[in-house]
Design an enzyme around this catalytic site. Structure first.
Site, PDB file in Angstrom:
ATOM      1  N   ASP A   1     172.052  14.963  34.725  1.00 15.46           N
ATOM      2  CA  ASP A   1     172.524  15.050  36.241  1.00 15.46           C
ATOM      3  C   ASP A   1     172.639  13.412  36.885  1.00 15.46           C
ATOM      4  O   ASP A   1     173.606  13.172  37.610  1.00 15.46           O
ATOM      5  CB  ASP A   1     172.093  16.032  37.001  1.00 15.46           C
TER       6      ASP A   1
ATOM      7  N   ASP B   1     175.405  11.345  38.340  1.00 18.59           N
ATOM      8  CA  ASP B   1     175.412  10.843  39.792  1.00 18.59           C
ATOM      9  C   ASP B   1     175.693   9.358  40.003  1.00 18.59           C
ATOM     10  O   ASP B   1     176.236   8.843  40.750  1.00 18.59           O
ATOM     11  CB  ASP B   1     173.902  11.143  40.361  1.00 18.59           C
TER      12      ASP B   1
ATOM     13  N   GLU C   1     161.158  21.867  51.418  1.00 15.99           N
ATOM     14  CA  GLU C   1     160.825  22.831  50.256  1.00 15.99           C
ATOM     15  C   GLU C   1     161.032  22.158  48.891  1.00 15.99           C
ATOM     16  O   GLU C   1     161.744  20.956  48.941  1.00 15.99           O
ATOM     17  CB  GLU C   1     162.041  23.757  50.231  1.00 15.99           C
TER      18      GLU C   1
ATOM     19  N   LYS D   1     162.708  21.457  45.608  1.00 16.68           N
ATOM     20  CA  LYS D   1     164.133  21.505  45.009  1.00 16.68           C
ATOM     21  C   LYS D   1     163.750  21.720  43.648  1.00 16.68           C
ATOM     22  O   LYS D   1     163.433  21.131  42.622  1.00 16.68           O
ATOM     23  CB  LYS D   1     164.761  20.083  45.061  1.00 16.68           C
TER      24      LYS D   1
ATOM     25  N   ASP E   1     164.796  22.932  40.028  1.00 22.32           N
ATOM     26  CA  ASP E   1     165.999  22.409  38.958  1.00 22.32           C
ATOM     27  C   ASP E   1     166.327  23.461  38.216  1.00 22.32           C
ATOM     28  O   ASP E   1     165.803  23.485  36.835  1.00 22.32           O
ATOM     29  CB  ASP E   1     165.317  21.163  38.231  1.00 22.32           C
TER      30      ASP E   1
ATOM     31  N   ARG F   1     177.308  29.487  41.263  1.00 18.78           N
ATOM     32  CA  ARG F   1     178.125  28.624  42.136  1.00 18.78           C
ATOM     33  C   ARG F   1     179.404  28.325  42.002  1.00 18.78           C
ATOM     34  O   ARG F   1     180.254  28.170  43.015  1.00 18.78           O
ATOM     35  CB  ARG F   1     177.115  27.276  42.239  1.00 18.78           C
TER      36      ARG F   1
ATOM     37  N   GLU G   1     167.452  29.946  43.744  1.00 20.29           N
ATOM     38  CA  GLU G   1     167.791  28.925  42.164  1.00 20.29           C
ATOM     39  C   GLU G   1     167.330  29.979  41.088  1.00 20.29           C
ATOM     40  O   GLU G   1     165.941  30.469  41.314  1.00 20.29           O
ATOM     41  CB  GLU G   1     166.889  27.762  42.497  1.00 20.29           C
TER      42      GLU G   1
ATOM     43  N   TYR H   1     166.073  30.760  48.800  1.00 20.89           N
ATOM     44  CA  TYR H   1     165.929  29.848  49.890  1.00 20.89           C
ATOM     45  C   TYR H   1     166.763  29.996  51.003  1.00 20.89           C
ATOM     46  O   TYR H   1     166.618  29.422  52.018  1.00 20.89           O
ATOM     47  CB  TYR H   1     165.774  28.631  49.317  1.00 20.89           C
TER      48      TYR H   1
ATOM     49  N   LYS I   1     165.197  20.260  55.365  1.00 14.55           N
ATOM     50  CA  LYS I   1     166.265  21.174  56.391  1.00 14.55           C
ATOM     51  C   LYS I   1     165.746  20.971  57.706  1.00 14.55           C
ATOM     52  O   LYS I   1     164.592  21.282  57.919  1.00 14.55           O
ATOM     53  CB  LYS I   1     166.299  22.634  55.593  1.00 14.55           C
TER      54      LYS I   1
ATOM     55  N   LYS J   1     165.221  13.105  46.254  1.00  9.57           N
ATOM     56  CA  LYS J   1     165.255  13.344  45.029  1.00  9.57           C
ATOM     57  C   LYS J   1     163.810  12.259  44.515  1.00  9.57           C
ATOM     58  O   LYS J   1     163.994  11.067  44.788  1.00  9.57           O
ATOM     59  CB  LYS J   1     166.441  12.946  44.162  1.00  9.57           C
TER      60      LYS J   1
ATOM     61  N   CYS K   1     165.571 -13.204   6.843  1.00  8.15           N
ATOM     62  CA  CYS K   1     164.623 -13.209   7.774  1.00  8.15           C
ATOM     63  C   CYS K   1     165.120 -14.069   8.813  1.00  8.15           C
ATOM     64  O   CYS K   1     165.432 -15.153   8.876  1.00  8.15           O
ATOM     65  CB  CYS K   1     163.144 -13.683   7.573  1.00  8.15           C
TER      66      CYS K   1
ATOM     67  N   CYS L   1     162.348 -17.274   8.974  1.00 12.57           N
ATOM     68  CA  CYS L   1     162.238 -18.027   8.114  1.00 12.57           C
ATOM     69  C   CYS L   1     163.381 -18.290   7.238  1.00 12.57           C
ATOM     70  O   CYS L   1     163.574 -19.202   6.487  1.00 12.57           O
ATOM     71  CB  CYS L   1     160.953 -18.029   7.225  1.00 12.57           C
TER      72      CYS L   1
ATOM     73  N   CYS M   1     160.437  -8.715   5.809  1.00 14.33           N
ATOM     74  CA  CYS M   1     160.019 -10.350   5.230  1.00 14.33           C
ATOM     75  C   CYS M   1     159.085 -10.254   4.362  1.00 14.33           C
ATOM     76  O   CYS M   1     157.890  -9.830   4.852  1.00 14.33           O
ATOM     77  CB  CYS M   1     160.409 -11.290   6.492  1.00 14.33           C
TER      78      CYS M   1
ATOM     79  N   CYS N   1     156.088 -17.192   6.314  1.00 10.69           N
ATOM     80  CA  CYS N   1     157.085 -17.057   7.309  1.00 10.69           C
ATOM     81  C   CYS N   1     156.388 -17.176   8.739  1.00 10.69           C
ATOM     82  O   CYS N   1     155.137 -16.621   8.778  1.00 10.69           O
ATOM     83  CB  CYS N   1     157.676 -15.565   7.372  1.00 10.69           C
TER      84      CYS N   1
HETATM   85  S1  IVH Z   1     169.689  24.454  50.038  1.00  4.46           S
HETATM   86  C1  IVH Z   1     173.358  24.477  51.997  1.00  4.46           C
HETATM   87  N1  IVH Z   1     167.270  24.701  48.875  1.00  4.46           N
HETATM   88  O1  IVH Z   1     170.086  21.978  44.814  1.00  4.46           O
HETATM   89  C2  IVH Z   1     172.044  24.359  51.497  1.00  4.46           C
HETATM   90  N2  IVH Z   1     169.237  24.166  47.719  1.00  4.46           N
HETATM   91  O2  IVH Z   1     171.480  19.462  44.904  1.00  4.46           O
HETATM   92  C3  IVH Z   1     172.371  24.155  50.012  1.00  4.46           C
HETATM   93  N3  IVH Z   1     168.312  23.787  45.129  1.00  4.46           N
HETATM   94  O3  IVH Z   1     173.099  23.767  45.014  1.00  4.46           O
HETATM   95  C4  IVH Z   1     171.216  24.513  49.233  1.00  4.46           C
HETATM   96  N4  IVH Z   1     166.224  24.153  45.507  1.00  4.46           N
HETATM   97  O4  IVH Z   1     171.141  24.896  43.689  1.00  4.46           O
HETATM   98  C5  IVH Z   1     168.643  24.392  48.737  1.00  4.46           C
HETATM   99  N5  IVH Z   1     165.039  24.862  48.177  1.00  4.46           N
HETATM  100  C6  IVH Z   1     166.155  24.586  47.793  1.00  4.46           C
HETATM  101  C7  IVH Z   1     166.841  24.350  46.586  1.00  4.46           C
HETATM  102  C8  IVH Z   1     168.031  24.017  46.674  1.00  4.46           C
HETATM  103  C9  IVH Z   1     167.205  23.755  44.508  1.00  4.46           C
HETATM  104  C10 IVH Z   1     169.555  23.256  44.414  1.00  4.46           C
HETATM  105  C11 IVH Z   1     170.774  24.069  44.864  1.00  4.46           C
HETATM  106  C12 IVH Z   1     171.844  23.262  45.311  1.00  4.46           C
HETATM  107  C13 IVH Z   1     171.426  21.866  44.732  1.00  4.46           C
HETATM  108  C14 IVH Z   1     171.892  20.719  45.505  1.00  4.46           C
END
Ligand code: IVH
Length: 678
Positions: free
Chosen positions: A35, A39, A116, A118, A120, A139, A178, A230, A297, A321, A415, A418, A433, A438
């Site tokens: 990813d 990106d 929070e 994130k 994966d 999604r 998630e 979440y 958030k 990130k 080589c 040499c 070699c 050498c």
């Molecule tokens: S909030 C509008 N909270 O990250 C709010 N997302 O890169 C959107 N993700 O699509 C999501 N942990 O799949 C939120 N604590 C967390 C998260 C989280 C993982 C993922 C989620 C989102 C992606 C965005």
């Protein structure tokens, strides 16, 4: 090509690449890039389109929210779209996000943020009607996803019926979160796939996404997916004071029966968010699941509502990130290095790229087999990976971005240093070699000779060695002992004083013991422990020179391969001449009696040791040899006369007896530490 033509071509290339990548990811479940890499290309395309808006096409990946879902599940429209998050890659970008939303609401001063982790994994949208789970969807493109209710129902941390103990029953509740695979399960799945000869999942996220889209939900059930909730959507929930903030929503989700990640924090200032991010940068490695950042958030739903959304992102949240561990870059050259053993090692020289906090511009390509396997060519765009402390490596080539005029890399047949022909023995991956004179081999062997565990000549480093060889002052390690301050002074930036010091340091190395000299010769497979074992059995070079291969192999701890290597080394005439020359300089080619051995090596004089259990790295006889070398005695059974018990794993009755007698114990690590002390 003009500048604009080049940019047009690049935009087209990037578009095709990104489209292919999305298709592979969403439709085929077989991603072709990380990813973070996606990106990076995405950002490059976005930047170009900002610079040249006339190049924006309606089908550009930047013009849609996501890609089409696959066909084999029913497509469902989300009641509320699933937005994605804007990324920030450092605290500066976090601050920029903060300033951006503040410009929109200039009267707002202090606010609360919820940080929070994130997770994966793969986002899920769950719909509950009258408290019952009626739908689980992926999604998809954010507007429509796939109905995977049967699969979602196999996830045990997702309640099939909500616990309404805390609040009044509600007609419709939407919960997002998630789905993820714990790392342990991910490993296990890949092991099974490997055994079955199936393609491996690149990371836990792909494994989770792939699992969720399995048509057979029995397989999903076996995979032990997990879920952290979440987001909570209840129509009019802040009006009805069900929850006014994200913090309260998380509490409520928990009460309703969801698993909420316990690692979230209410922060009163942005600086606190930054601290949280830094804390988890290292701490996340101890978690049983993957996180790739912190989601920040605004806590207040009122503020969230006022700010709203852009085309793709909420303005009130950002994903902070952690640095990518993989990144694309271009191979500018493939150089070939020659080491001490004569091995030719191809080295990719790349356009510098930031990875896991460091700049990476070189990576070893190991040997020609590895190059052929990757099909890497000069000019290629490649993905380099550097995870944590791991040495950077090229993981794959992006063939779509290969320029037209590239040619496969061929290992040189001569080589590069040499110019003599190189050889690759059958069954070996390495090309070598074999020219003993050498310059590259010579430099490598001198660097090894002066290194810390060998003759330990302080002040002679890589740079000086190169100068000495390039100037023709040294053609063999024996020549080091014929250097004079006068000769050294001819080198660039070498003063009389430093030259004299160097001559002294070189002369002092003549006092190093025979075992270090043997190690310093750089015979293949002879490391410093092996050198000690060999010199114990052969206290003089004459004895070793005339030893039979089978006798050397008879030394405990020395295998047939090592014995053959030592034996063959002494058969070569050039090596015999070297030994004669070293002998003439006064270097020790024989073990000395105690009086001449440096005091540091007599640490255990008069002490009796017993070794018990399996030691982590040393064989029993190796440990014994080391203790004896330091003047200690090693016996088999514990008695009152025993001074120390060296304890390994699964130690039995000897340990009990030693404990009963109050005898001091030490581990292998402690033993080695004492021996290493100056
Ligand atoms: S909030 C509008 N909270 O990250 C709010 N997302 O890169 C959107 N993700 O699509 C999501 N942990 O799949 C939120 N604590 C967390 C998260 C989280 C993982 C993922 C989620 C989102 C992606 C965005």
């Amino acid at each position: 090509m003009t500048q604009i033509q080049t940019e047009v071509k690049r935009v087209e290339e990037l578009r095709q690449l990104l489209q292919r990548a999305s298709y592979a990811y969403y439709v085929l479940d077989a991603p072709i890039m990380e990813d973070a890499v996606y990106d990076k290309f995405y950002r490059e395309l976005q930047d170009l389109e900002i610079q040249y808006p006339e190049l924006i096409a309606p089908d550009s990946p930047t013009q849609r929210v996501g890609e089409r879902p696959a066909t084999h599940f029913t497509s469902v429209r989300h009641h509320i779209p699933l937005y994605s998050l804007e990324n920030a890659f450092n605290v500066d970008e976090l601050q920029a996000w903060d300033q951006r939303w503040r410009r929109q609401l200039p009267t707002i001063d202090s606010v609360e943020y919820v940080s929070e982790l994130k997770i994966d994994g793969s986002a899920l949208a769950l719909t509950y009607e009258n408290g019952v789970l009626v739908r689980g969807a992926t999604r998809g493109d954010g507007v429509a996803g796939e109905d995977i209710t049967q699969n979602v129902k196999t996830i045990r941390s997702i309640p099939l019926r909500l616990n309404f103990g805390a609040i009044e029953p509600i007609e419709r509740v939407e919960v997002r979160g998630e789905a993820f695979l714990p790392l342990e399960v991910f490993k296990q799945i890949n092991e099974e796939r490997q055994k079955a000869g199936e393609q491996l999942f690149a990371n836990p996220r792909n494994a989770a996404a792939g699992t969720l889209r399995q048509l057979d939900s029995r397989i999903v059930a076996q995979r032990r997916l997990d879920f952290f909730a979440y987001t909570l959507h209840i129509p009019g929930m802040d009006d009805a004071s069900i929850a006014n903030t994200q913090w309260e929503a998380l509490e409520l989700l928990q009460k309703m029966g969801f698993r909420v990640n316990p690692n979230h924090k209410l922060c009163a200032a942005l600086a606190e968010v930054g601290e949280y991010y830094e804390y988890w940068d290292t701490e996340r490695l101890n978690l049983p699941y993957m996180t790739d950042g912190v989601v920040v958030k605004l806590n207040s739903f009122k503020l969230q509502e006022q700010l709203g959304f852009t085309q793709k992102f909420p303005r009130w949240a950002v994903a902070l990130k952690y640095p990518a561990e993989e990144a694309p870059t271009r191979v500018e050259n493939i150089a070939v290095n020659v080491g001490r053993t004569g091995a030719l090692t191809p080295l990719a020289q790349m356009r510098p790229v930031q990875l896991a906090g460091t700049t990476v511009s070189r990576a070893t390509l190991h040997n020609s087999d590895r190059i052929a396997q990757l099909d890497i060519r000069i000019g290629d765009t490649v993905i380099v990976r550097k995870a944590g402390e791991i040495i950077p490596e090229v993981v794959r080539v992006i063939k779509e971005l290969r320029p037209d005029d590239t040619e496969p890399f061929v290992m040189p047949s001569y080589c590069p240093v040499c110019g003599q022909s190189v050889v690759r023995e059958s069954g070996e991956a390495v090309t070598r070699c074999v020219n003993a004179s050498c310059a590259a081999i010579l430099k490598g062997s001198i660097e090894h000779w002066v290194s810390r565990d060998a003759l330990d000549i302080k002040g002679v480093g890589e740079k000086l060695v190169h100068q000495l060889v390039d100037k023709g002052l040294v053609h063999s390690v024996a020549d080091l002992y014929e250097l004079t301050a006068e000769k050294l002074c001819t080198l660039e930036r070498m003063g009389q004083k430093s030259a004299e010091k160097l001559v002294m340091a070189i002369a002092q190395s003549k006092n190093q013991p025979w075992s270090r000299v043997l190690y310093g010769l750089g015979i293949r497979h002879v490391g410093s422990v092996n050198a000690q074992l060999i010199t114990e059995k052969y206290p003089t070079v004459e004895k070793l020179e005339t030893a039979k291969q089978s006798d050397i192999a008879g030394i405990y701890g020395i295998g047939a391969e090592i014995a053959q290597s030592v034996y063959q080394w002494f058969q070569i005439e050039a090596n015999q001449i070297l030994i004669e020359r070293l002998q003439a300089t006064g270097i020790k080619l024989a073990a000395e009696e105690t009086s001449l051995v440096s005091s540091g090596e007599q640490k255990f004089a008069g002490k009796t040791f017993v070794i018990t259990g399996t030691l982590p790295t040393l064989k029993r006889d190796e440990a014994k040899a080391l203790i004896q070398k330091a003047g200690g005695k090693v016996t088999d059974s514990v008695s009152k006369k025993t001074d120390y018990l060296v304890v390994g794993e699964d130690a039995g009755s000897k340990l009990e007896k030693a404990q009963a007698l109050g005898i001091s114990q030490m581990s292998e690590a402690q033993l080695l530490e004492i021996l290493a002390e100056e």
